[in-house]
Design an enzyme around this catalytic site. Structure first.
Site, PDB file in Angstrom:
ATOM      1  CB  SER B  16      -0.797  -0.069   1.343  1.00 50.45           C
ATOM      2  OG  SER B  16      -1.743  -1.250   1.070  1.00 50.45           O
ATOM      3  NE  ARG B  39       1.545   4.278   9.847  1.00 48.60           N
ATOM      4  CZ  ARG B  39       1.349   3.047   9.454  1.00 48.60           C
ATOM      5  NH1 ARG B  39       0.231   2.217   9.698  1.00 48.60           N
ATOM      6  NH2 ARG B  39       2.496   2.255   9.035  1.00 48.60           N
ATOM      7  CG  HIS B  42      -2.148   2.761   4.768  1.00 51.27           C
ATOM      8  ND1 HIS B  42      -2.521   2.511   6.160  1.00 51.27           N
ATOM      9  CD2 HIS B  42      -1.947   1.652   3.987  1.00 51.27           C
ATOM     10  CE1 HIS B  42      -2.282   1.098   6.190  1.00 51.27           C
ATOM     11  NE2 HIS B  42      -2.235   0.639   4.930  1.00 51.27           N
TER      12      HIS B  42
END
Lengths: 207, 207
Positions: B16, B39, B42
């Site tokens: 990812s 993040r 994500h």
């Protein structure tokens, strides 16, 4: 400080919903879908949910009815479990299950080389009565649900809202191919907040 | 089913992050900001976080150091509290506090006609040692922190990530006017997931 609007705590949500409705520029959906769409936008400030939320025929009505009858919710994230309104669930007699931190789930997933979410869905499949699966994280949870459906599992509703970049789009499409009622934000977006919000929108719905 | 990529559970996050890095088309930030930005994307599949995340000078480094020294985290949402990695926090000796469901908080907020989040921040202000405030829901929490800072509160870091339509933009701007280190997704976006993710990105950071 004077740029802040003076809004009473109890009026903030109402005012937010008015702003969302206004910025949707007259776009509207039949209820209860509209309430669910607005609440997803409210939770994310992301108007993409107006376009990506997909409902199978009657899915929202089925979910609302089931929750009022005390359906359980099984989720693959502790965050979603924390975000679903416990008081409303208790009022209706339903329970929220998340097995992600169970020791046997961790053990089993290591043994089989699968995700914990996969094992969680299997545990959820053993719950009796009406069950709504609210997936907010792992596409593998949706894949396992798809497989279980092929061999006879009949959940009341699947909220398929994992978020991410690997197999998320594909896993959502798998669920939309089944004949199980679903609410799915198509594409990469979703998350624990969205899964919890969809549950709450159904719990709060008046009508 | 054959559209699904075969990716081992432990490789999903790595894959990812590669996709996110690739879709950022060569855009890059100094670390540790870059890890935090990635993040957030994500967690939300929303690339807007590449543009809206604001860091005061050295804020991410300050947060990482404080967490490693056992700083506490105070948050205004149970969902964020559930999402922050408890194991990592315990490893470093830090605690996560959320007072939103405390009976005295509910009582006090009704009495004063303010939000529960306001009272929560006041309770958080009484915690000794280094404290990171991670606000993922209520702009009123940021407004109260701003007021407390005016009268001497010195939190280690403020993660100002409420989401929404009423006073959210303005409350974030207030925090960015203080001399307290902050990490703030400017604008309407944010949420419990983003507040938790920023904490986790700092907890996971290697460097």
């Amino acid at each position: 400080m004077n740029k802040l609007q003076i809004v009473k705590p109890e009026d903030i949500e109402k005012r937010s919903m008015e702003i969302i409705t206004s910025e949707l520029n007259g776009r509207t959906w039949p209820e209860p879908q509209f309430s669910i769409i607005k609440r997803c936008i409210h939770t994310s400030a992301d108007f993409e949910y107006a376009d990506n939320l997909c409902f199978s025929k009657g899915a929202a009505e089925i979910g609302i009815k089931a929750l009022r009858n005390g359906a359980s919710i099984v989720t693959d994230t502790e965050m979603a479990a924390a975000g679903i309104n416990k008081k409303k669930m208790e009022e209706y007699g339903g329970k929220i299950y998340c097995f992600m931190r169970d020791a046997d789930v961790a053990e089993e997933s290591v043994k089989r080389g699968c995700t914990r979410a996969t094992v969680c869905m299997e545990k959820g499949a053993d719950i009796r009565g009406e069950v709504i699966f609210a997936v907010g994280n792992a596409p593998t949870a949706l894949v396992r649900l798809y497989e279980l459906i092929q061999i006879g599992l009949k959940p009341t509703l699947i909220i398929g809202a994992p978020v991410g970049f690997v197999n998320v789009v594909e896993a959502k499409e798998l669920i939309m191919e089944t004949n199980i009622p679903y609410i799915v934000p198509k594409g990469r977006k979703g998350g624990s907040n969205i899964a919890a919000t969809i549950c709450n929108a159904m719990l709060y719905y008046k009508g």
